[in-house]
Design a protein around this motif. Structure first.
Motif, PDB file in Angstrom:
ATOM      1  N   PHE A   1       0.350   6.528  -4.415  1.00  0.00           N
ATOM      2  CA  PHE A   1       0.836   6.326  -3.051  1.00  0.00           C
ATOM      3  C   PHE A   1       0.853   4.843  -2.710  1.00  0.00           C
ATOM      4  N   LEU A   2      -0.211   4.130  -3.087  1.00  0.00           N
ATOM      5  CA  LEU A   2      -0.270   2.693  -2.795  1.00  0.00           C
ATOM      6  C   LEU A   2       0.841   1.943  -3.523  1.00  0.00           C
ATOM      7  N   ARG A   3       1.074   2.276  -4.780  1.00  0.00           N
ATOM      8  CA  ARG A   3       2.141   1.626  -5.544  1.00  0.00           C
ATOM      9  C   ARG A   3       3.508   1.895  -4.944  1.00  0.00           C
ATOM     10  N   ALA A   4       3.652   3.063  -4.322  1.00  0.00           N
ATOM     11  CA  ALA A   4       4.927   3.418  -3.688  1.00  0.00           C
ATOM     12  C   ALA A   4       5.030   2.839  -2.270  1.00  0.00           C
ATOM     13  N   GLY A   5       4.037   2.065  -1.851  1.00  0.00           N
ATOM     14  CA  GLY A   5       4.077   1.469  -0.522  1.00  0.00           C
ATOM     15  C   GLY A   5       3.702   2.436   0.595  1.00  0.00           C
ATOM     16  N   ARG A   6       3.022   3.525   0.293  1.00  0.00           N
ATOM     17  CA  ARG A   6       2.645   4.532   1.287  1.00  0.00           C
ATOM     18  C   ARG A   6       1.159   4.420   1.622  1.00  0.00           C
ATOM     19  N   LEU A   7       0.778   3.315   2.222  1.00  0.00           N
ATOM     20  CA  LEU A   7      -0.603   3.095   2.625  1.00  0.00           C
ATOM     21  C   LEU A   7      -1.095   4.204   3.551  1.00  0.00           C
ATOM     22  N   ASP A   8      -0.209   4.690   4.417  1.00  0.00           N
ATOM     23  CA  ASP A   8      -0.583   5.763   5.348  1.00  0.00           C
ATOM     24  C   ASP A   8      -1.050   7.007   4.617  1.00  0.00           C
ATOM     25  N   LEU A   9      -0.307   7.436   3.585  1.00  0.00           N
ATOM     26  CA  LEU A   9      -0.690   8.629   2.826  1.00  0.00           C
ATOM     27  C   LEU A   9      -1.944   8.392   1.985  1.00  0.00           C
ATOM     28  N   ALA A  10      -2.096   7.179   1.453  1.00  0.00           N
ATOM     29  CA  ALA A  10      -3.292   6.863   0.672  1.00  0.00           C
ATOM     30  C   ALA A  10      -4.541   6.915   1.562  1.00  0.00           C
ATOM     31  N   LEU A  11      -4.471   6.347   2.744  1.00  0.00           N
ATOM     32  CA  LEU A  11      -5.616   6.377   3.666  1.00  0.00           C
ATOM     33  C   LEU A  11      -5.886   7.790   4.160  1.00  0.00           C
ATOM     34  N   TRP A  12      -4.819   8.509   4.515  1.00  0.00           N
ATOM     35  CA  TRP A  12      -4.985   9.885   4.989  1.00  0.00           C
ATOM     36  C   TRP A  12      -5.637  10.737   3.902  1.00  0.00           C
TER      37      TRP A  12
END
Length: 181
Positions: A95-106
């Protein structure tokens, strides 16, 4: 490695294999149903593993001398093979590599938060008390199964020693003894 540690290695291996197969079956179920997106299969096994871990921890408190072998089988083996915090880390990294910080934190908050709640619920539940009340029958069943595994290990190692290459003129069965279990 001492002879007394072999039963622990065997039960960890057996429990780990069973846990890994349960983990794989869960993945396959989620794939077959088309449940993608948030790592739901990982969430399910992590929360279920934490709940079961709480139940097992409460049950182990009643085991006395047999607790270490049960801990090896159920916590290190079965739940170690089932739960997938390493898989969670990989999925969150993706998720982080894909730029989805929101999903990684969630995903981090939900997995860790629900995991802690599930451990507490399992340890405090009436189910943990139910298991403790059926202690004698479960211990007898478990000791029979673990004893059988240890016997099979001893037999396998004895046969390996007995039929291993011997110097010329050596007689089978003389001087051989079981080792390892």
């Amino acid at each position: 490695m001492s002879a007394s540690s072999w039963p622990h290695f065997l039960v960890v291996g057996c429990g780990g294999a069973a846990g890994a197969m349960l983990r794989h079956a869960t993945n396959q179920l989620f794939i077959a149903r088309g449940w993608y997106g948030i790592p739901a299969a990982t969430l399910l096994v992590n929360v279920a593993g934490c709940l079961l871990g709480g139940l097992v921890l409460a049950w182990l408190d009643t085991k006395g001398p047999s607790a270490p072998l049960w801990r090896s089988l159920l916590l290190t083996g079965l739940l170690g093979g089932l739960t997938t915090f390493s898989a969670l880390g990989i999925e969150l990294w993706q998720f982080l590599r894909a730029g989805r910080l929101d999903l990684a934190l969630w995903g981090t908050v939900v997995h860790v938060g629900l995991g802690l709640v599930a451990v507490a619920a399992g340890a405090a539940s009436e189910a943990a008390q139910w298991f403790a009340g059926r202690d004698a029958a479960l211990v007898d069943l478990g000791n029979d199964a673990l004893g059988s595994l240890a016997t099979l290990c001893a037999l396998a190692l004895w046969r390996r020693d007995r039929f291993a290459a011997r110097p010329a003129g050596a007689v089978a069965g003389h001087g051989s003894r079981p080792r390892g279990c």
